[in-house]
Design a protein around this motif. Structure first.
Motif, mmCIF file in Angstrom:
data_model
loop_
_atom_site.group_PDB
_atom_site.id
_atom_site.type_symbol
_atom_site.label_atom_id
_atom_site.label_comp_id
_atom_site.label_asym_id
_atom_site.label_seq_id
_atom_site.Cartn_x
_atom_site.Cartn_y
_atom_site.Cartn_z
ATOM 1 N N GLU A 63 101.893 -26.699 -55.563
ATOM 2 C CA GLU A 63 102.844 -26.496 -54.466
ATOM 3 C C GLU A 63 104.082 -25.749 -54.954
ATOM 4 O O GLU A 63 104.677 -24.961 -54.211
ATOM 5 C CB GLU A 63 103.212 -27.840 -53.845
ATOM 6 N N ALA A 80 99.317 -24.192 -47.568
ATOM 7 C CA ALA A 80 100.733 -24.142 -47.946
ATOM 8 C C ALA A 80 101.561 -23.338 -46.942
ATOM 9 O O ALA A 80 101.130 -22.263 -46.500
ATOM 10 C CB ALA A 80 100.881 -23.530 -49.335
ATOM 11 N N VAL A 128 96.953 -25.699 -51.531
ATOM 12 C CA VAL A 128 97.129 -24.251 -51.631
ATOM 13 C C VAL A 128 96.658 -23.573 -50.347
ATOM 14 O O VAL A 128 97.321 -22.674 -49.815
ATOM 15 C CB VAL A 128 96.354 -23.699 -52.852
ATOM 16 N N MET A 163 103.115 -22.054 -54.927
ATOM 17 C CA MET A 163 103.077 -21.459 -53.591
ATOM 18 C C MET A 163 104.487 -21.328 -53.012
ATOM 19 O O MET A 163 104.808 -20.334 -52.350
ATOM 20 C CB MET A 163 102.188 -22.291 -52.677
ATOM 21 N N ARG A 164 105.334 -22.301 -53.264
ATOM 22 C CA ARG A 164 106.706 -22.260 -52.744
ATOM 23 C C ARG A 164 107.505 -21.142 -53.406
ATOM 24 O O ARG A 164 108.177 -20.346 -52.724
ATOM 25 C CB ARG A 164 107.371 -23.614 -52.980
ATOM 26 N N ALA A 207 100.466 -16.540 -56.893
ATOM 27 C CA ALA A 207 100.303 -17.266 -55.635
ATOM 28 C C ALA A 207 99.204 -16.645 -54.776
ATOM 29 O O ALA A 207 98.380 -17.360 -54.185
ATOM 30 C CB ALA A 207 101.623 -17.305 -54.872
ATOM 31 N N LEU A 223 103.623 -14.847 -47.875
ATOM 32 C CA LEU A 223 102.692 -14.090 -48.704
ATOM 33 C C LEU A 223 101.902 -13.084 -47.868
ATOM 34 O O LEU A 223 101.725 -11.924 -48.265
ATOM 35 C CB LEU A 223 101.739 -15.041 -49.427
ATOM 36 N N ALA A 257 106.162 -17.660 -52.497
ATOM 37 C CA ALA A 257 106.603 -17.222 -51.168
ATOM 38 C C ALA A 257 108.038 -16.718 -51.213
ATOM 39 O O ALA A 257 108.375 -15.696 -50.593
ATOM 40 C CB ALA A 257 106.469 -18.372 -50.174
ATOM 41 N N TRP A 306 95.738 -18.562 -53.752
ATOM 42 C CA TRP A 306 95.385 -18.700 -52.332
ATOM 43 C C TRP A 306 93.992 -18.125 -52.076
ATOM 44 O O TRP A 306 93.173 -18.736 -51.388
ATOM 45 C CB TRP A 306 96.443 -17.984 -51.494
ATOM 46 N N GLY A 314 103.948 -21.505 -47.513
ATOM 47 C CA GLY A 314 104.283 -20.217 -48.109
ATOM 48 C C GLY A 314 103.306 -19.107 -47.790
ATOM 49 O O GLY A 314 103.594 -17.926 -48.034
ATOM 50 N N ARG A 315 102.150 -19.451 -47.213
ATOM 51 C CA ARG A 315 101.182 -18.402 -46.849
ATOM 52 C C ARG A 315 101.792 -17.397 -45.869
ATOM 53 O O ARG A 315 101.421 -16.221 -45.870
ATOM 54 C CB ARG A 315 99.945 -19.041 -46.205
#
Length: 678
Positions: free
Chosen positions: A660, A353, A350, A663-664, A536, A359, A667, A540, A355-356
């Motif tokens: 995951e 990731a 996390v 997070m994916r 998410a 985000l 995002a 995070w 995707g941060r």
């Protein structure tokens, strides 16, 4: 009085441990003869089962349980071979343990009421009542009086790897037998368990009482920020007040002041005068001046002294848990039933990731300025410019805890529960005002009530938006607790696998707080995207704090009796390291060490990963629920029972925990929301 002197280094306890080992070795040598007697009575088919059972009893038997002849007589006379008799034995033991655990649990949670609730305090007795344990030597008693050896004679405690590999295919009866075997806890001396209980109670009292007076808070211009008498429970309500700043065009100034307050709770630099006197002279937390003077006396590393007090008692417990000989292993392998390596990998996945990027871009698009460290607390995914409306609507509908309690059945109807279920569960929720930020206390007996504790405005019975929001979160816990206490197939399976599963339902309820209040409605696809982004972002944010805590515990175990100041220095360094790895690229430097602010680290050690896992589970449950209804699916899932998390997730949603995925998809949802708003 140092715990390490009184417990960890106790020569008498070490001698007892050595003597117990010697006793077990002598008894194990008797196993072949005892098994031969059992085979003579029950036939050769019983040989393997009898051998493993008698060996388990031999290793747990102590001199005080009786001489070797008593051990032999017990095994020969009490052994029940596989078949109908074994099933009857399992059912009877299950009922006995349910009665014992249920009544003891109800008694203990009742004794904590004065300590937990905002009632007139009686300091002379409240903490004593909260610490009282009517069965401090329960494990030893169950061994001496025969129930524990009877369980060990017939049921094998499964190790974690076996549960992970085979648990998904186990029947309900197999899981019940595993839970019965696991109920035979280690024989911890009363003085050791009392030290641990006392340390946790002391830490909890410290956290509940650490309410920072902010009525003296001023900005750089000397303007007071809050009304007289205002106190904020650290860290919970300081964080919530930072979040409230997003609703105020001029809120950034207050947010920066409160971030500084949060940082000073972490590094111990809150002026002692501020905490002592309540309303004090003007306090500028950024410059750390009180009135016109620099602060000279500070709170210091008091929170870390409580942390270390708990750590010493945990280390004293280590020798009694050979399969989980550390606080980390007990938190993960025993309570979460997940290997520590998996929990660490989950948190790191996390924290790093891809995707941060999306985000963080989403948060920046909402705050419309360069991000600051306190923006990790951003939670205004649902856009609203009318937070005042939310607060007034809460006051109108729920002027006090009693009003919210009477409305719980209707809230459940609004969430999709049918009338019978809404009444059945809703009428079993008691709503009360907590001293701290709030919590949920589930029933220990099948027909007992669940207790919902939330927060109220200072000096008032009014919940305010924050108290209502917390209450809806805790209601999710309560309904899970009631379903998993009443609807599971066997008493031994009451509950859900771990706290993370319960958190999942609490998050699902909380996501609908605005809708239930009548201030949110509309586009369901957008609502799904907003929920994904919220989950998410929350995962995070907490992943970093959870990693800091885990690594701090690793550091504690690498150092012999460190000082509170040394632990504080360690935590601050870990905050810097973890911030650089997961956040600095997006939020810039963090001078406040916000990753160390969570008071769970003191009052609820090693709980934080449950939030991250809970967000991941909540996302997967919500995706699954979209094909049905929250009410129906919640009733189905919570009735599965207390399997391992992996087995439970397979039955609940058909997949293992997957942060995951959260997070994916979070995002991707953030990208859609940001694009649609542009």
């Amino acid at each position: 009085m140092r715990v390490t002197e009184d417990v960890t280094e106790s020569g008498s306890i070490l001698r007892e441990a050595r003597e117990a080992t010697n006793d077990a070795v002598a008894l194990v040598e008797m196993v072949p003869d005892i098994v031969a007697q059992l085979v003579a009575v029950h036939g050769s088919a019983a040989a393997t089962d009898a051998t493993t059972g008698v060996e388990r009893v031999a290793r747990a038997w102590r001199k005080e349980d009786g001489p070797a002849t008593a051990f032999e007589d017990f095994c020969v006379q009490r052994f029940v071979p596989m078949g109908p008799g074994r099933s009857l034995l399992r059912d009877r033991i299950e009922h006995i343990l349910d009665l014992l655990d249920g009544h003891l649990g109800e008694l203990q949670r009742s004794l904590r009421r004065w300590r937990d609730l905002r009632v007139e305090p009686c300091p002379a007795v409240d903490d004593i009542a909260a610490r009282l344990d009517p069965a401090p030597d329960r494990a030893t008693t169950l061994h001496r009086q025969g129930l524990a050896p009877l369980i060990l004679l017939h049921f094998a405690p499964p190790n974690l790897s076996t549960m992970l590999e085979d648990g998904a295919s186990w029947s309900t009866d197999q899981w019940a037998e595993a839970r019965l075997a696991g109920a035979v806890g280690p024989r911890v001396p009363v003085e050791v368990s009392e030290q641990a209980r006392s340390a946790r109670q002391s830490a909890s009292a410290f956290v509940d009482g650490f309410q920072v007076p902010v009525d003296g808070l001023v900005d750089a211009s000397g303007t007071r920020v809050f009304e007289p008498g205002r106190r904020l429970v650290a860290h919970w309500l300081i964080r919530e007040q930072i979040r409230a700043g997003y609703d105020d065009p001029a809120g950034q100034v207050t947010q920066r002041q409160l971030a500084a307050v949060m940082g000073r709770t972490v590094d111990g630099s809150i002026p002692a005068a501020v905490m002592r006197s309540g309303r004090c002279a003007s306090w500028d937390p950024v410059a750390n001046t009180v009135g016109s003077d620099d602060a000279s006396e500070f709170v210091g590393p008091a929170r870390y002294a409580h942390w270390l007090h708990i750590a010493r008692t945990e280390r004293a417990l280590d020798r009694y848990y050979p399969v989980a000989p550390s606080a980390l292993e007990r938190a993960n392998a025993l309570r979460r039933e997940m290997p520590t390596s998996q929990v660490t990998q989950l948190l790191e996945s996390v924290l790093t990731a891809p995707g941060r990027v999306e985000l963080a871009a989403f948060v920046a698009s909402r705050v419309r300025r360069p991000l600051a460290s306190f923006d990790i607390y951003f939670d205004r995914v649902r856009e609203t410019a009318h937070r005042e409306l939310w607060t007034s609507r809460v006051a109108e509908r729920y002027p006090n805890a009693a009003a919210l309690e009477s409305a719980v059945p209707q809230l459940l109807l609004d969430l999709g529960f049918d009338a019978a279920a809404a009444a059945r569960y809703g009428d079993s929720v008691r709503v009360e005002i907590a001293r701290g930020a709030g919590h949920a206390s589930g029933p220990r007996l099948r027909d007992a009530d669940a207790w919902l504790r939330t927060n109220a405005l200072t000096g008032s019975e009014q919940l305010g938006w924050d108290g209502y929001d917390i209450a809806i979160h805790e209601l999710g816990h309560n309904i899970e607790q009631l379903i998993s206490a009443r609807e599971v197939p066997r008493p031994a399976l009451r509950g859900v696998p771990n706290a993370a599963c319960s958190e999942a339902f609490a998050f699902l309820f909380q996501a609908r707080a605005g809708e239930l209040l009548g201030v949110e409605s509309g586009d369901h696809e957008r609502a799904r995207d907003e929920a994904s982004v919220s989950q998410a972002l929350a995962a995070w944010q907490i992943a970093g704090a959870a990693l800091v805590e885990q690594r701090a515990w690793e550091w504690i175990y690498q150092h012999d009796d460190p000082t509170p100041q040394a632990l504080q220095d360690c935590v601050l360094a870990l905050c810097d390291e973890t911030w650089a790895a997961g956040y600095e690229e997006f939020f810039g430097p963090d001078p406040h060490h916000l990753l160390g602010a969570y008071q769970h680290m003191i009052a609820y050690p090693l709980y934080l990963p449950s939030y991250v896992i809970g967000h991941a589970i909540a996302h997967q449950v919500r995706r699954h629920v979209e094909r049905g209804s929250l009410a129906d699916e919640m009733q189905r899932m919570c009735a599965i029972g207390r399997l391992s998390p992996r087995a439970w997730m397979q039955r609940a949603v058909g997949a293992d925990v997957d942060p995951e995925l959260l997070m994916r998809e979070g995002a991707a949802a953030a990208s859609r929301l940001r694009t649609s708003r542009a």
